[in-house]
Design a protein around this motif. Structure first.
Motif, PDB file in Angstrom:
ATOM      1  N   PRO A 232       0.862  -1.235  -0.044  1.00 37.49           N
ATOM      2  CA  PRO A 232       0.108  -0.075  -0.059  1.00 37.49           C
ATOM      3  C   PRO A 232       0.804   1.226  -0.075  1.00 37.49           C
ATOM      4  O   PRO A 232       0.329   2.169  -0.619  1.00 37.49           O
ATOM      5  CB  PRO A 232      -0.988  -0.222   1.313  1.00 37.49           C
ATOM      6  N   ARG A 233       1.983   1.238   0.737  1.00 43.27           N
ATOM      7  CA  ARG A 233       2.873   2.497   0.538  1.00 43.27           C
ATOM      8  C   ARG A 233       3.315   2.908  -0.755  1.00 43.27           C
ATOM      9  O   ARG A 233       3.250   3.908  -1.048  1.00 43.27           O
ATOM     10  CB  ARG A 233       4.106   2.243   1.662  1.00 43.27           C
ATOM     11  N   PHE A 319       0.144   3.274   7.785  1.00 44.78           N
ATOM     12  CA  PHE A 319      -1.499   2.738   7.660  1.00 44.78           C
ATOM     13  C   PHE A 319      -2.034   2.788   6.309  1.00 44.78           C
ATOM     14  O   PHE A 319      -2.834   1.601   5.960  1.00 44.78           O
ATOM     15  CB  PHE A 319      -2.288   3.630   8.601  1.00 44.78           C
ATOM     16  N   VAL A 320      -1.740   3.830   5.464  1.00 46.01           N
ATOM     17  CA  VAL A 320      -2.461   3.705   4.177  1.00 46.01           C
ATOM     18  C   VAL A 320      -3.911   3.379   4.182  1.00 46.01           C
ATOM     19  O   VAL A 320      -4.397   2.404   3.683  1.00 46.01           O
ATOM     20  CB  VAL A 320      -1.812   2.946   3.158  1.00 46.01           C
ATOM     21  N   THR A 321      -4.767   4.026   4.957  1.00 40.84           N
ATOM     22  CA  THR A 321      -6.295   3.962   5.002  1.00 40.84           C
ATOM     23  C   THR A 321      -7.282   4.870   4.465  1.00 40.84           C
ATOM     24  O   THR A 321      -6.496   6.167   4.221  1.00 40.84           O
ATOM     25  CB  THR A 321      -6.763   3.698   6.224  1.00 40.84           C
ATOM     26  N   VAL A 322      -8.381   4.963   4.339  1.00 41.52           N
ATOM     27  CA  VAL A 322      -9.334   5.880   3.880  1.00 41.52           C
ATOM     28  C   VAL A 322      -9.547   6.906   4.814  1.00 41.52           C
ATOM     29  O   VAL A 322      -9.657   8.153   4.470  1.00 41.52           O
ATOM     30  CB  VAL A 322     -10.788   5.355   3.664  1.00 41.52           C
ATOM     31  N   MET A 328      -2.049  12.143   5.692  1.00 42.78           N
ATOM     32  CA  MET A 328      -0.731  11.933   5.161  1.00 42.78           C
ATOM     33  C   MET A 328      -0.290  12.706   3.902  1.00 42.78           C
ATOM     34  O   MET A 328       0.605  13.546   3.691  1.00 42.78           O
ATOM     35  CB  MET A 328      -0.578  10.337   4.767  1.00 42.78           C
ATOM     36  N   LEU A 329      -1.259  12.939   3.180  1.00 44.80           N
ATOM     37  CA  LEU A 329      -1.221  13.785   1.799  1.00 44.80           C
ATOM     38  C   LEU A 329      -0.779  15.156   1.940  1.00 44.80           C
ATOM     39  O   LEU A 329      -0.035  15.772   1.354  1.00 44.80           O
ATOM     40  CB  LEU A 329      -2.550  13.665   0.861  1.00 44.80           C
ATOM     41  N   ASP A 330      -1.457  15.880   3.184  1.00 43.18           N
ATOM     42  CA  ASP A 330      -1.080  17.243   3.551  1.00 43.18           C
ATOM     43  C   ASP A 330       0.369  17.135   3.873  1.00 43.18           C
ATOM     44  O   ASP A 330       0.867  18.325   3.728  1.00 43.18           O
ATOM     45  CB  ASP A 330      -1.863  17.470   4.748  1.00 43.18           C
ATOM     46  N   ARG A 331       1.088  16.416   4.176  1.00 48.17           N
ATOM     47  CA  ARG A 331       2.331  16.387   4.579  1.00 48.17           C
ATOM     48  C   ARG A 331       3.322  15.977   3.494  1.00 48.17           C
ATOM     49  O   ARG A 331       4.409  16.477   3.375  1.00 48.17           O
ATOM     50  CB  ARG A 331       2.587  15.775   6.149  1.00 48.17           C
ATOM     51  N   LEU A 332       2.901  14.906   3.063  1.00 45.91           N
ATOM     52  CA  LEU A 332       3.866  14.097   1.902  1.00 45.91           C
ATOM     53  C   LEU A 332       4.019  15.055   0.614  1.00 45.91           C
ATOM     54  O   LEU A 332       4.916  15.284   0.130  1.00 45.91           O
ATOM     55  CB  LEU A 332       3.436  12.670   1.682  1.00 45.91           C
TER      56      LEU A 332
END
Length: 353
Positions: A232-233, A319-322, A328-332
């Motif tokens: 998932p990552r 975690f890669v969950t809904v 995560m996207l806000d940071r990555l």
């Protein structure tokens, strides 16, 4: 950092389980039992029964579950996103109360915090699961063995990992859809998945350079451990538009990831590399001491993103969950944008608070 459900079986506890089998017989296996019968006002019987295929056959959920236990290491997030609160969760990362990360905590509302099942090394904690009187056990993001599946099915219908993916390799979309079906919430599952997919599309549109770049995700675990295309990552990167190294899966084999030999350090020479690191500063210094890695263009130009694996941000990446993905996207995304902007002088920023 990679986990599985684990437990022990002392004789006294096992005796308790045998007595519990009588009291939980109404939960039973997927073929013989009814799930919970107390339904909230907003529920409907139209969604049930539902039958879900998985690695060990199929499981039928006959009515809306009320006492859900998640054995899958991240399945609690899908349950919470769909408006249910598990009675039991399996701890993997973070040590969070109820095994619920900060990206999902608001979904608890006023409900009781789930009982946490610990990861102790020998499989699901059977006795504790039985004591929770589940009417559904979810093991979608997991690696249940056939024997473990059979044992857990004595207590309640069990939805195991889907057979078309590696263990611990189910995509977050599929995970949410499977759990949505099990909960009678297929339409809502489709909706929440679409919302997060829209976040990915917006990030990709804002950063067209992602579609022209190659990236990889790794961790300095017992050398260098690289995540393959079924992890998932890695799918986070491809969902943003990045390509993965061409030989990645050939080197890793039929696994979600693997340690690579020094001879294949070339796999890391991409346009950007995301390191999930225990101590980012220390690990970066150690990696750059190795001439094979330090001489790679990606290292020389510092197109690296280092994420502390035990911080909330690092846990959200794993975690890669809904629910964890928007967090995560806000940071990555800003970090990846800096890594592939074409200017070696650009420093990858610290993640947003």
């Amino acid at each position: 950092m990679l986990g599985s459900s684990k437990g022990t079986r002392p004789a006294a506890a096992l005796a308790c389980v045998l007595m519990l089998l009588v009291t939980v017989a109404a939960c039973g296996s997927s073929d013989k039992s009814e799930a919970g019968t107390d339904k909230p006002a907003a529920s409907t019987d139209k969604a049930f029964p539902v039958t879900i295929a998985h690695k060990y056959g199929s499981t039928t959920v006959k009515s809306e579950p009320q006492r859900i236990v998640t054995v899958g290491l991240t399945d609690q997030d899908s349950v919470l996103a769909l408006g249910k609160v598990p009675v039991g969760t399996t701890e993997w990362l973070g040590g969070y109360k109820g095994a619920v990360g900060p990206w999902a905590a608001d979904k608890l509302g006023g409900a009781a915090v789930p009982t946490v099942l610990k990861d102790t090394g020998t499989g699901p904690q059977t006795e504790k699961i039985a004591a929770l009187r589940p009417d559904l056990i979810l093991a979608v993001y997991g690696g249940l063995t056939k024997a473990q599946y059979t044992t857990l099915s004595k207590f309640a219908p069990v939805v195991a990992q889907p057979k078309e993916y590696n263990d611990f390799g189910v995509p977050w979309q599929k995970q949410t859809e499977i759990i949505g079906k099990a909960l009678g919430q297929e339409a809502k599952a489709t909706s929440v998945v679409s919302g997060v997919e829209a976040d990915f599309k917006a990030a990709s549109a804002k950063n067209p350079a992602f579609a022209e770049a190659e990236a990889v995700m790794a961790t300095p675990y017992e050398g260098i451990f690289v995540f393959g295309s079924q992890d998932p990552r890695s799918r986070v990167l491809t969902d943003l538009g990045f390509a993965l190294p061409a030989d990645l899966d050939k080197v890793i084999g039929d696994e979600f990831g693997a340690n690579i030999s020094k001879e294949r350090t070339d796999l890391l020479d991409t346009d950007a590399i995301v390191w999930i690191a225990g101590d980012p500063a220390k690990d970066e210094a150690q990696l750059h001491k190795d001439a094979l890695y330090g001489d790679l263009k990606v290292a020389r130009q510092q197109r690296e993103v280092y994420i502390e694996e035990t911080a909330d941000y690092g846990n959200s990446v794993s975690f890669v969950t809904v629910l964890s993905l928007p967090y995560m996207l806000d940071r990555l995304v800003p970090q990846l944008a800096a890594a592939v902007d074409g200017d070696p002088a650009t420093k990858v920023p610290a993640p947003a608070a």
